[in-house]
Design an enzyme around this catalytic site. Structure first.
Site, PDB file in Angstrom:
ATOM      1  CD  GLN A 177      -2.710  -0.902  -0.033  1.00 42.92           C
ATOM      2  OE1 GLN A 177      -3.075  -0.022  -0.074  1.00 42.92           O
ATOM      3  NE2 GLN A 177      -3.646  -1.857  -0.840  1.00 42.92           N
ATOM      4  CB  SER A 195       0.878  -5.632  -5.067  1.00 41.67           C
ATOM      5  OG  SER A 195       0.450  -6.176  -6.245  1.00 41.67           O
ATOM      6  CB  CYS A 325      -8.113 -10.335   0.361  1.00 35.80           C
ATOM      7  SG  CYS A 325      -6.891  -9.407  -1.022  1.00 35.80           S
TER       8      CYS A 325
END
Length: 381
Positions: A177, A195, A325
């Site tokens: 993040q 990511s 998620c």
């Protein structure tokens, strides 16, 4: 549509897509192949590794490309803990992403590691004193997020890394993040995971930065790619896209943060004005607490978070109730319950995570929709 869910994913940047395209077409070779087509792909992969390493301020050999942030967290945590444990004790926080918690849970269940949760401050951050209270002589690895995806709290990792090293332990940080919002250099950590789809690269690419010559047990076994740390034919095109997207995110980071922070605060003021009983979750920027510039999360007593999101969607505003998620689960967020927020209140959570190019006019539109929706059910005298 006004998309305020960038903590879940971001659109692919045109620059990243254009950089990747040649490696999906003409330069499509397997980078392990010893011929011209393969060597051209290998050169592209090497350049992507160089560019990513430059953004992170590490050596090229420290970068391991993976299929995403979850795999990267699994590799960093399991790989470091299993390769050279000085003991079988791990430290983490109850507010970590499931990729971290499940990796640590695996080590606990299958390999007999002990796990100590670090005490959390009210905003979900971790202090040096809190970490010191759980470190032991046999602590092998500490894993603490740089920024929390659900509550936006930013933890000052550098002093925690220094303390972990003084105790002889390694430290990993989940920076998924934080990328594009926080400087990722000089954090002092042994491993860092990212990511691609959080910074404008496609889904399906991530990386683990593991420093120097630290032993790392692979999670995926096979042909020994990625310096024998992660087997499988490398996704050259997406690695190139990640490198471009990460470079752009870093180049724009300071300006984006300065532009978006006031817009986040505008939304926060509107929420608390419309619903004085709303609970801001995570760090409070009004006190100068460290919070992600584009992140706002709150709970609304007496409301269902999901109903709020549906009402917002009808008005063209897309937000979320927390981690993508866990979407669809009836259970309250494990992050919020770890902060002792009651179950019913936790189920009223709403999260708005702003794109870096959000305009003041778009922010005003979001304010109007938020006020209209969340004022319903407000407690009045």
């Amino acid at each position: 549509m006004l998309y305020l869910d960038t903590a879940a994913t971001t659109p692919v940047r045109r620059e990243a897509l254009e950089a990747a395209w040649p490696y999906l077409t003409g330069t499509f070779g397997n980078p392990s192949s010893h011929h011209a087509v393969g060597e051209a792909a290998a050169a592209g992969l090497a350049d992507a590794r160089r560019r990513v390493a430059a953004v992170l301020g590490v050596r090229r050999s420290d970068i391991v490309f993976t299929a995403g942030g979850t795999e990267a967290a699994n590799l960093a945590i399991k790989g470091l803990a299993l390769a050279a444990p000085r003991g079988k004790h791990l430290v983490t926080a109850a507010t970590e992403h499931d990729a971290v918690l499940e990796s640590i849970g695996f080590l606990e269940r299958v390999h007999g590691f002990e796990v100590s949760p670090v005490p959390l401050a009210a905003d979900g951050s971790v202090t040096v004193e809190a970490l010191r209270s759980v470190l032991r002589e046999d602590t092998t690895l500490v894993s603490l997020a740089l920024a929390n995806n659900e509550i936006g709290t930013v933890t000052d990792i550098r002093p925690l890394a220094d303390l972990a090293h003084e105790a002889g332990a390694l430290i990993h940080t989940d920076a998924v993040q934080a990328a594009g919002w926080i400087d990722l250099r000089d954090l002092g950590v042994d491993a860092l995971t990212l990511s691609g789809h959080k910074v404008g690269a496609p889904k399906g690419i991530g990386l683990a930065m593991v420093r120097g010559r630290l032993p790392l047990e692979p999670v995926i076994h096979g042909g020994g790619q990625e310096n024998a740390r992660r087997s499988g034919t490398e996704n050259v095109a997406f690695a190139v896209a990640l490198a471009v997207a990460l470079e752009l995110a870093e180049a724009e980071r300071t300006e984006r943060a300065a532009r978006v922070s006031p817009l986040r605060d505008l939304l926060l003021e509107a929420v608390l004005t419309a619903r004085p009983d709303a609970l801001l979750t995570g760090a409070d920027p009004r006190r100068g607490d460290a919070r992600l510039p584009g992140h706002l999360s709150f709970c609304l007593p007496g409301r269902s978070g999901e109903s709020v999101l549906l009402d917002l969607a009808e008005r063209g505003v897309i937000a979320s109730s927390g981690s993508a998620c866990a979407a669809g689960s009836d259970e309250p967020s494990h992050v919020l319950t770890a902060l002792d927020i009651p179950r019913e209140l936790a189920q009223s959570a709403v999260r708005c995570t702003l794109p870096g190019d959000l305009s003041p006019a778009q922010a005003e539109a979001a304010v109007a929709a938020l006020v209209e929706v969340i004022a319903q059910g407000a407690v009045t005298d």
